[in-house]
Motif scaffolding. Structure first.
Motif, PDB file in Angstrom:
ATOM      1  N   PRO A  55       0.836  -1.234   0.228  1.00  0.00           N
ATOM      2  CA  PRO A  55       0.078   0.063   0.237  1.00  0.00           C
ATOM      3  C   PRO A  55       0.858   1.248   0.002  1.00  0.00           C
ATOM      4  O   PRO A  55       0.503   2.220  -0.419  1.00  0.00           O
ATOM      5  N   ALA A  56       2.071   1.476   0.787  1.00  0.00           N
ATOM      6  CA  ALA A  56       2.902   2.388   0.474  1.00  0.00           C
ATOM      7  C   ALA A  56       3.254   2.709  -0.900  1.00  0.00           C
ATOM      8  O   ALA A  56       3.144   4.307  -1.163  1.00  0.00           O
ATOM      9  N   ILE A  57       3.749   1.779  -1.578  1.00  0.00           N
ATOM     10  CA  ILE A  57       4.114   2.180  -3.007  1.00  0.00           C
ATOM     11  C   ILE A  57       3.001   2.731  -3.977  1.00  0.00           C
ATOM     12  O   ILE A  57       2.870   3.646  -4.385  1.00  0.00           O
ATOM     13  N   ARG A  58       1.682   1.745  -3.815  1.00  0.00           N
ATOM     14  CA  ARG A  58       0.559   2.224  -4.377  1.00  0.00           C
ATOM     15  C   ARG A  58       0.034   3.693  -4.119  1.00  0.00           C
ATOM     16  O   ARG A  58      -0.599   4.404  -5.047  1.00  0.00           O
ATOM     17  N   TRP A  59      -0.128   3.986  -2.948  1.00  0.00           N
ATOM     18  CA  TRP A  59      -0.534   5.281  -2.412  1.00  0.00           C
ATOM     19  C   TRP A  59       0.367   6.463  -2.693  1.00  0.00           C
ATOM     20  O   TRP A  59       0.120   7.592  -3.128  1.00  0.00           O
ATOM     21  N   GLY A  60       1.854   6.049  -2.554  1.00  0.00           N
ATOM     22  CA  GLY A  60       2.895   7.047  -2.703  1.00  0.00           C
ATOM     23  C   GLY A  60       2.712   7.470  -4.295  1.00  0.00           C
ATOM     24  O   GLY A  60       2.813   8.658  -4.664  1.00  0.00           O
ATOM     25  N   VAL A  61       2.948   6.469  -5.264  1.00  0.00           N
ATOM     26  CA  VAL A  61       2.867   6.750  -6.530  1.00  0.00           C
ATOM     27  C   VAL A  61       1.524   7.292  -7.037  1.00  0.00           C
ATOM     28  O   VAL A  61       1.517   8.284  -7.948  1.00  0.00           O
ATOM     29  N   GLY A  62       0.375   6.572  -6.625  1.00  0.00           N
ATOM     30  CA  GLY A  62      -0.740   7.252  -7.082  1.00  0.00           C
ATOM     31  C   GLY A  62      -1.140   8.637  -6.716  1.00  0.00           C
ATOM     32  O   GLY A  62      -1.717   9.291  -7.438  1.00  0.00           O
ATOM     33  N   ALA A  63      -0.784   8.880  -5.472  1.00  0.00           N
ATOM     34  CA  ALA A  63      -0.829  10.356  -5.048  1.00  0.00           C
ATOM     35  C   ALA A  63      -0.078  11.219  -5.861  1.00  0.00           C
ATOM     36  O   ALA A  63      -0.777  12.563  -6.235  1.00  0.00           O
ATOM     37  N   LEU A  64       1.052  11.017  -6.245  1.00  0.00           N
ATOM     38  CA  LEU A  64       1.766  11.991  -7.177  1.00  0.00           C
ATOM     39  C   LEU A  64       1.156  12.119  -8.608  1.00  0.00           C
ATOM     40  O   LEU A  64       1.006  13.143  -9.130  1.00  0.00           O
ATOM     41  N   LEU A  65       0.648  10.780  -8.993  1.00  0.00           N
ATOM     42  CA  LEU A  65      -0.184  10.865 -10.177  1.00  0.00           C
ATOM     43  C   LEU A  65      -1.509  11.455 -10.321  1.00  0.00           C
ATOM     44  O   LEU A  65      -1.666  12.175 -11.251  1.00  0.00           O
ATOM     45  N   LEU A  66      -2.299  11.238  -9.180  1.00  0.00           N
ATOM     46  CA  LEU A  66      -3.532  11.947  -8.898  1.00  0.00           C
ATOM     47  C   LEU A  66      -3.180  13.657  -8.988  1.00  0.00           C
ATOM     48  O   LEU A  66      -4.007  14.335  -9.415  1.00  0.00           O
ATOM     49  N   ALA A  67      -1.981  14.057  -8.204  1.00  0.00           N
ATOM     50  CA  ALA A  67      -1.557  15.544  -8.223  1.00  0.00           C
ATOM     51  C   ALA A  67      -1.208  16.127  -9.689  1.00  0.00           C
ATOM     52  O   ALA A  67      -1.796  17.186  -9.802  1.00  0.00           O
ATOM     53  N   ALA A  68      -0.616  15.258 -10.402  1.00  0.00           N
ATOM     54  CA  ALA A  68      -0.271  15.549 -11.989  1.00  0.00           C
ATOM     55  C   ALA A  68      -1.432  15.796 -12.651  1.00  0.00           C
ATOM     56  O   ALA A  68      -1.561  16.747 -13.542  1.00  0.00           O
ATOM     57  N   LEU A  69      -2.593  14.702 -12.457  1.00  0.00           N
ATOM     58  CA  LEU A  69      -3.703  14.741 -13.175  1.00  0.00           C
ATOM     59  C   LEU A  69      -4.510  16.052 -12.768  1.00  0.00           C
ATOM     60  O   LEU A  69      -5.338  16.769 -13.517  1.00  0.00           O
ATOM     61  N   ALA A  70      -4.579  16.029 -11.366  1.00  0.00           N
ATOM     62  CA  ALA A  70      -5.468  17.597 -10.846  1.00  0.00           C
ATOM     63  C   ALA A  70      -4.786  18.636 -11.590  1.00  0.00           C
ATOM     64  O   ALA A  70      -5.536  19.660 -11.903  1.00  0.00           O
ATOM     65  N   ARG A  71      -3.615  18.921 -11.702  1.00  0.00           N
ATOM     66  CA  ARG A  71      -2.730  20.154 -12.140  1.00  0.00           C
ATOM     67  C   ARG A  71      -3.100  20.122 -13.561  1.00  0.00           C
ATOM     68  O   ARG A  71      -3.217  21.528 -14.081  1.00  0.00           O
ATOM     69  N   TRP A  72      -3.083  19.055 -14.441  1.00  0.00           N
ATOM     70  CA  TRP A  72      -3.265  19.118 -15.945  1.00  0.00           C
ATOM     71  C   TRP A  72      -5.106  19.564 -15.943  1.00  0.00           C
ATOM     72  O   TRP A  72      -5.164  20.457 -17.059  1.00  0.00           O
ATOM     73  N   ARG A  73      -5.810  18.858 -15.295  1.00  0.00           N
ATOM     74  CA  ARG A  73      -7.167  18.952 -15.723  1.00  0.00           C
ATOM     75  C   ARG A  73      -7.737  20.471 -14.867  1.00  0.00           C
ATOM     76  O   ARG A  73      -8.535  21.011 -15.623  1.00  0.00           O
ATOM     77  N   GLU A  74      -7.388  20.981 -13.908  1.00  0.00           N
ATOM     78  CA  GLU A  74      -7.837  21.842 -13.290  1.00  0.00           C
ATOM     79  C   GLU A  74      -7.027  23.021 -12.943  1.00  0.00           C
ATOM     80  O   GLU A  74      -7.598  24.205 -12.347  1.00  0.00           O
ATOM     81  N   GLY A  75      -5.680  23.165 -13.283  1.00  0.00           N
ATOM     82  CA  GLY A  75      -4.713  24.169 -12.816  1.00  0.00           C
ATOM     83  C   GLY A  75      -4.409  23.995 -11.472  1.00  0.00           C
ATOM     84  O   GLY A  75      -4.493  22.923 -10.741  1.00  0.00           O
ATOM     85  N   PRO A  76      -3.473  24.689 -10.861  1.00  0.00           N
ATOM     86  CA  PRO A  76      -2.959  24.765  -9.687  1.00  0.00           C
ATOM     87  C   PRO A  76      -4.172  24.722  -8.662  1.00  0.00           C
ATOM     88  O   PRO A  76      -4.963  25.335  -8.656  1.00  0.00           O
ATOM     89  N   PHE A  77      -3.799  23.741  -7.639  1.00  0.00           N
ATOM     90  CA  PHE A  77      -4.921  23.679  -6.791  1.00  0.00           C
ATOM     91  C   PHE A  77      -4.228  24.427  -5.113  1.00  0.00           C
ATOM     92  O   PHE A  77      -3.173  24.410  -4.950  1.00  0.00           O
ATOM     93  N   ARG A  78      -5.124  24.762  -4.341  1.00  0.00           N
ATOM     94  CA  ARG A  78      -4.685  25.608  -3.130  1.00  0.00           C
ATOM     95  C   ARG A  78      -4.823  24.654  -1.912  1.00  0.00           C
ATOM     96  O   ARG A  78      -5.964  23.985  -1.732  1.00  0.00           O
ATOM     97  N   TRP A  79      -3.800  24.444  -1.071  1.00  0.00           N
ATOM     98  CA  TRP A  79      -3.879  23.704   0.015  1.00  0.00           C
ATOM     99  C   TRP A  79      -4.942  24.419   1.114  1.00  0.00           C
ATOM    100  O   TRP A  79      -4.818  25.595   1.215  1.00  0.00           O
ATOM    101  N   PRO A  80      -5.633  23.429   1.793  1.00  0.00           N
ATOM    102  CA  PRO A  80      -6.676  24.312   2.728  1.00  0.00           C
ATOM    103  C   PRO A  80      -5.637  24.748   4.070  1.00  0.00           C
ATOM    104  O   PRO A  80      -4.620  24.425   4.159  1.00  0.00           O
TER     105      PRO A  80
END
Length: 344
Positions: A60-85
């Protein structure tokens, strides 16, 4: 005349579509959540096969670590920069990641080591009742009697599936550990829901996954150093699916569905995951499936169809008005102007 006939045919088709939706009581949000649980159900089998060569914490450490980076890249590509709460919202995000990713993964691994998978599935299936009960107790959502009846029918069907599969093979310690699974998932959904009123679903999925992945990585690294993994090609392929499908894709689908449906209706679909996992295990790795388990699956489906609560959306479920969202940053890739228009 021909144009008039075509227009009439389109109107008739739209009317039939609206009629079908009114009968089935389903919409796009239901489809997103159902597809998510379908992928998660297959991922149960993928994890069962692949976790051995990697280790119960490293996988789970590998899948969530890598998956989180890919999700962040996808969010940046689809929606532009996101702001942290900030402030209390950042605390909510951290609590959601701690409960829904870090604690949930650790409890799942430990409970499966101590008790049967059947008992774990049964206890995980109690999450919909936990979510509905908490919201009703807090006065944030009033559920009709038919909804409570449907929740009870779905839980009964899940019990039939588990008992028919031999759920009596268990230890008390394992069951106690597994009780933490519905608790952590309930907290995860309830804490997460108000944040969806303030952040775009894909960006929020990325942020929660990044925090959760950071919490799992040290545990996975420690386990990998203590017991180096013996990775095979099939295990690596299943890890790839578990990362791309069960983290990245479902992170997008689930959060978009949760935004449309609210926590109670979203959680109800969790009843069907153990049964779907049973079917995938039977088809793909030859685990036996009994007639009574099929009956239990039919009862689960009946409970879902008869007793789904209405879609509440995130703001109404949280008991507060949804604030206006900031304008999206143009990315040149045709980002929709409204989250409800985004393609799944």
């Amino acid at each position: 005349m021909a144009q008039s006939r075509r227009s009439g045919a389109r109107r008739a088709g739209a009317d039939r579509g609206r009629g079908a939706r009114s009968v089935l009581g389903a919409g796009p949000g239901d489809g997103l959540v159902l597809l998510t649980y379908l992928i998660w159900s297959f991922n149960v089998v993928a994890t069962k096969v692949a976790v051995g060569p990697f280790g119960p914490l490293l996988f789970p450490a590998i899948r969530w670590g890598v998956g989180a980076l890919l999700l962040a890249a996808l969010a940046r590509w689809r929606e532009g920069p996101f702001r942290w709460p900030r402030g209390a919202e950042l605390g909510r995000l951290g609590l959601a990641a701690l409960c829904g990713i870090v604690a949930n993964q650790i409890l799942l691994t430990e409970s499966l080591r101590l008790t049967s998978a059947d008992n774990v599935s049964m206890l995980v299936g109690a999450a919909p009742l936990g979510v509905a009960g908490w919201l009703a107790w807090r006065g944030r959502q009033r559920l009709a009697p038919r909804v409570w009846a449907g929740l009870a029918v779905g839980l009964t069907g899940l019990a039939i599936v588990v008992v028919a599969g031999g759920g009596g093979r268990a230890t008390v310690a394992g069951d106690v550990v597994a009780l933490g699974l519905p608790v952590t998932w309930t907290v995860y959904l309830l804490v997460l829901t108000p944040l969806l009123g303030r952040h775009r679903p894909l960006a929020l999925a990325a942020m929660v996954s990044l925090v959760g992945g950071l919490g799992l990585i040290p545990l996975g690294v420690a386990e990998g150093l203590a017991a180096p993994p013996h990775v095979t090609l099939p295990a690596a392929a299943l890890l790839g699916f578990s990362t791309l499908g069960a983290v990245v894709l479902t992170g997008w689908l689930y959060y978009a569905g949760l935004e449309r449906l609210g926590p109670t209706r979203t959680a109800v679909y969790g009843y069907i995951q153990p049964f779907l996992g049973l079917v995938f295990a039977a088809v793909l790795i030859g685990e036996p499936i009994r007639l009574l388990q099929l009956v239990g699956g039919a009862v689960v489906t009946l409970g879902l169809l008869a007793g789904r609560p209405p879609a509440s959306g995130t703001a109404r479920a949280a008991g507060e008005p949804a604030p206006r969202r900031p304008a999206r940053v143009a990315t040149g890739v045709g980002v929709p102007a409204c989250p409800g228009e985004r393609a799944g």
